[in-house]
Design a protein around this motif. Structure first.
Motif, PDB file in Angstrom:
ATOM      1  N   ASP A   3       0.825  -1.198   0.000  1.00 33.01           N
ATOM      2  CA  ASP A   3       0.000   0.000   0.000  1.00 33.01           C
ATOM      3  C   ASP A   3       0.865   1.256   0.000  1.00 33.01           C
ATOM      4  O   ASP A   3       1.885   1.331   0.702  1.00 33.01           O
ATOM      5  N   VAL A   4       0.450   2.246  -0.784  1.00 24.65           N
ATOM      6  CA  VAL A   4       1.156   3.525  -0.850  1.00 24.65           C
ATOM      7  C   VAL A   4       0.161   4.643  -0.566  1.00 24.65           C
ATOM      8  O   VAL A   4      -0.876   4.751  -1.230  1.00 24.65           O
ATOM      9  N   LEU A   5       0.465   5.473   0.419  1.00 23.20           N
ATOM     10  CA  LEU A   5      -0.377   6.604   0.781  1.00 23.20           C
ATOM     11  C   LEU A   5       0.212   7.878   0.193  1.00 23.20           C
ATOM     12  O   LEU A   5       1.386   8.181   0.416  1.00 23.20           O
ATOM     13  N   LEU A   6      -0.587   8.615  -0.554  1.00 21.98           N
ATOM     14  CA  LEU A   6      -0.160   9.911  -1.074  1.00 21.98           C
ATOM     15  C   LEU A   6      -0.696  10.993  -0.148  1.00 21.98           C
ATOM     16  O   LEU A   6      -1.911  11.183  -0.038  1.00 21.98           O
ATOM     17  N   CYS A   7       0.208  11.691   0.525  1.00 22.88           N
ATOM     18  CA  CYS A   7      -0.161  12.765   1.441  1.00 22.88           C
ATOM     19  C   CYS A   7      -0.050  14.101   0.718  1.00 22.88           C
ATOM     20  O   CYS A   7       0.954  14.359   0.039  1.00 22.88           O
ATOM     21  N   VAL A   8      -1.064  14.926   0.869  1.00 27.44           N
ATOM     22  CA  VAL A   8      -1.104  16.225   0.204  1.00 27.44           C
ATOM     23  C   VAL A   8      -1.340  17.296   1.258  1.00 27.44           C
ATOM     24  O   VAL A   8      -2.333  17.245   1.993  1.00 27.44           O
ATOM     25  N   GLY A   9      -0.413  18.254   1.347  1.00 27.41           N
ATOM     26  CA  GLY A   9      -0.560  19.303   2.339  1.00 27.41           C
ATOM     27  C   GLY A   9       0.565  20.305   2.245  1.00 27.41           C
ATOM     28  O   GLY A   9       1.477  20.166   1.413  1.00 27.41           O
ATOM     29  N   ALA A  24       7.615   3.510  10.718  1.00 24.87           N
ATOM     30  CA  ALA A  24       6.654   2.412  10.867  1.00 24.87           C
ATOM     31  C   ALA A  24       6.794   1.377   9.746  1.00 24.87           C
ATOM     32  O   ALA A  24       6.048   0.389   9.729  1.00 24.87           O
ATOM     33  N   GLY A  25       7.719   1.606   8.824  1.00 26.26           N
ATOM     34  CA  GLY A  25       7.907   0.677   7.713  1.00 26.26           C
ATOM     35  C   GLY A  25       6.800   0.752   6.682  1.00 26.26           C
ATOM     36  O   GLY A  25       6.565  -0.203   5.932  1.00 26.26           O
ATOM     37  N   GLU A  26       6.096   1.887   6.628  1.00 26.43           N
ATOM     38  CA  GLU A  26       4.997   2.066   5.690  1.00 26.43           C
ATOM     39  C   GLU A  26       5.432   2.976   4.542  1.00 26.43           C
ATOM     40  O   GLU A  26       6.352   3.784   4.687  1.00 26.43           O
ATOM     41  N   ARG A  27       4.741   2.847   3.435  1.00 29.22           N
ATOM     42  CA  ARG A  27       5.122   3.600   2.238  1.00 29.22           C
ATOM     43  C   ARG A  27       4.227   4.821   2.070  1.00 29.22           C
ATOM     44  O   ARG A  27       3.003   4.714   2.086  1.00 29.22           O
ATOM     45  N   ALA A  28       4.873   5.984   1.920  1.00 32.57           N
ATOM     46  CA  ALA A  28       4.128   7.227   1.730  1.00 32.57           C
ATOM     47  C   ALA A  28       4.880   8.129   0.771  1.00 32.57           C
ATOM     48  O   ALA A  28       6.109   8.098   0.689  1.00 32.57           O
ATOM     49  N   LEU A  29       4.117   8.915   0.038  1.00 32.15           N
ATOM     50  CA  LEU A  29       4.650   9.960  -0.821  1.00 32.15           C
ATOM     51  C   LEU A  29       4.038  11.278  -0.354  1.00 32.15           C
ATOM     52  O   LEU A  29       2.960  11.292   0.227  1.00 32.15           O
ATOM     53  N   PHE A  30       4.741  12.371  -0.603  1.00 27.79           N
ATOM     54  CA  PHE A  30       4.233  13.673  -0.163  1.00 27.79           C
ATOM     55  C   PHE A  30       4.260  14.660  -1.317  1.00 27.79           C
ATOM     56  O   PHE A  30       5.260  14.779  -2.027  1.00 27.79           O
ATOM     57  N   VAL A  31       3.146  15.350  -1.499  1.00 32.75           N
ATOM     58  CA  VAL A  31       3.033  16.415  -2.496  1.00 32.75           C
ATOM     59  C   VAL A  31       2.660  17.693  -1.762  1.00 32.75           C
ATOM     60  O   VAL A  31       1.699  17.713  -0.982  1.00 32.75           O
ATOM     61  N   ALA A  32       3.428  18.745  -1.985  1.00 31.72           N
ATOM     62  CA  ALA A  32       3.177  20.013  -1.308  1.00 31.72           C
ATOM     63  C   ALA A  32       2.091  20.804  -2.024  1.00 31.72           C
ATOM     64  O   ALA A  32       2.194  21.084  -3.221  1.00 31.72           O
ATOM     65  N   GLU A  33       1.049  21.142  -1.285  1.00 29.54           N
ATOM     66  CA  GLU A  33      -0.013  22.038  -1.734  1.00 29.54           C
ATOM     67  C   GLU A  33      -0.330  22.949  -0.550  1.00 29.54           C
ATOM     68  O   GLU A  33      -0.742  22.470   0.499  1.00 29.54           O
TER      69      GLU A  33
END
Length: 284
Positions: A3-9, A24-33
């Motif tokens: 699972d990949v979480l895309l965080c936007v903020g 936590a060993g979890e997959r996340a991407l971040f996009v700045a908005e």
């Protein structure tokens, strides 16, 4: 886990979010908005997902505390993906929630049902659906068996999943226990538990305080038939044993209610629901 979480903020949240997910060993991407709640930012979500370096499973939007869950998004799915909301003005506002994510609950499932025959029967059906799906540690916290104080004590003891079936309001129940273990997920098939009025609604308070890591509830009044129909669709998905987080549940609810004209009331009800917190938080 793929699972990949895309965080936007806003950019100021990047380090806090990425460090928490990586530790936590979890997959996340971040996009700045800077204003993720703006129509322009919402319209860019699909292109953000397409441009991501890995296939995105779900979204998390970091929004100002003043935002209303019922106004920011049109439904629980955006750009074809389950979308969670998190209300925070500064990274420090995430402290309680992120700290709670480090202590995963070990208890099972608590089913709350209002003292009304239709809800008690639906609660009993949910118990059977969860048993069929192989979920462990299922307890009935029905209103004809225990009072509100006892229910709050059970919630504070921690559970992987808490379900509520009955009438609702933005105030919610008084979960005021000082010492508590967080719940992985709370689901309320009820009216208004995420409706923004004069202050943060119940579901947002539960997540922002760290009492729940994720929450799924309605931002509006829901007709009894539509609410029961949506809950029944959800229960049958639990019976398959394939629902492990709110993201998976919302995907199934969206696909099933869209495919059947008979489920139109449930479909309309679903559009009033929102996810608060991490859609990928596992409850089994």
């Amino acid at each position: 886990m793929n699972d990949v979480l895309l965080c936007v903020g806003p950019e100021r949240f990047r380090q806090t979010i990425m460090q928490s997910w990586q530790s936590a060993g979890e997959r996340a991407l971040f996009v700045a908005e800077e204003r993720p709640q703006s129509p322009a930012s919402i319209s860019r979500l699909e292109s953000h997902c397409q441009a991501a370096s890995a296939p995105v499973t779900a979204l998390l939007l970091l929004l100002p505390k003043r935002c209303s869950p019922q106004k920011v998004l049109p439904g629980p799915m955006v750009a074809g993906l389950p979308a969670g909301l998190m209300l925070a003005d500064q990274p420090e506002d995430l402290k309680a929630w992120l700290a709670a994510r480090q202590q995963k609950p070990n208890a099972g499932v608590g089913i709350m049902a209002m003292w009304r025959r239709s809800y008690l029967l639906l609660g009993a059906r949910f118990h059977r659906w969860l048993e069929t799906g192989g979920y462990a540690g299922i307890e009935d916290w029905f209103a004809n068996q225990m009072n509100c104080h006892e229910v709050c004590r059970r919630i504070a003891a921690g559970a992987r999943l808490v379900l509520y079936l009955g009438h609702g309001r933005s105030e919610g129940l008084s979960a005021s226990e000082r010492k508590f273990q967080s719940c992985s997920s709370m689901i309320s098939f009820a009216c208004d538990t995420l409706k923004r009025e004069s202050k943060l609604p119940f579901g947002c308070r539960m997540v922002c305080s760290g009492r729940a890591l994720s929450y799924f509830g309605s931002t509006a009044a829901v007709m009894l038939r539509a609410n029961a129909q949506l809950a029944s669709v959800a229960g049958r998905q639990f019976a398959t044993g394939r629902v492990h987080n709110l993201s998976e549940l919302v995907r199934e609810l969206d696909a099933i209610t869209q495919a059947s004209h008979k489920l139109r009331p449930a479909r309309q009800a679903l559009q009033t629901f929102r996810i608060v917190g991490n859609p990928l938080e596992r409850f089994c």
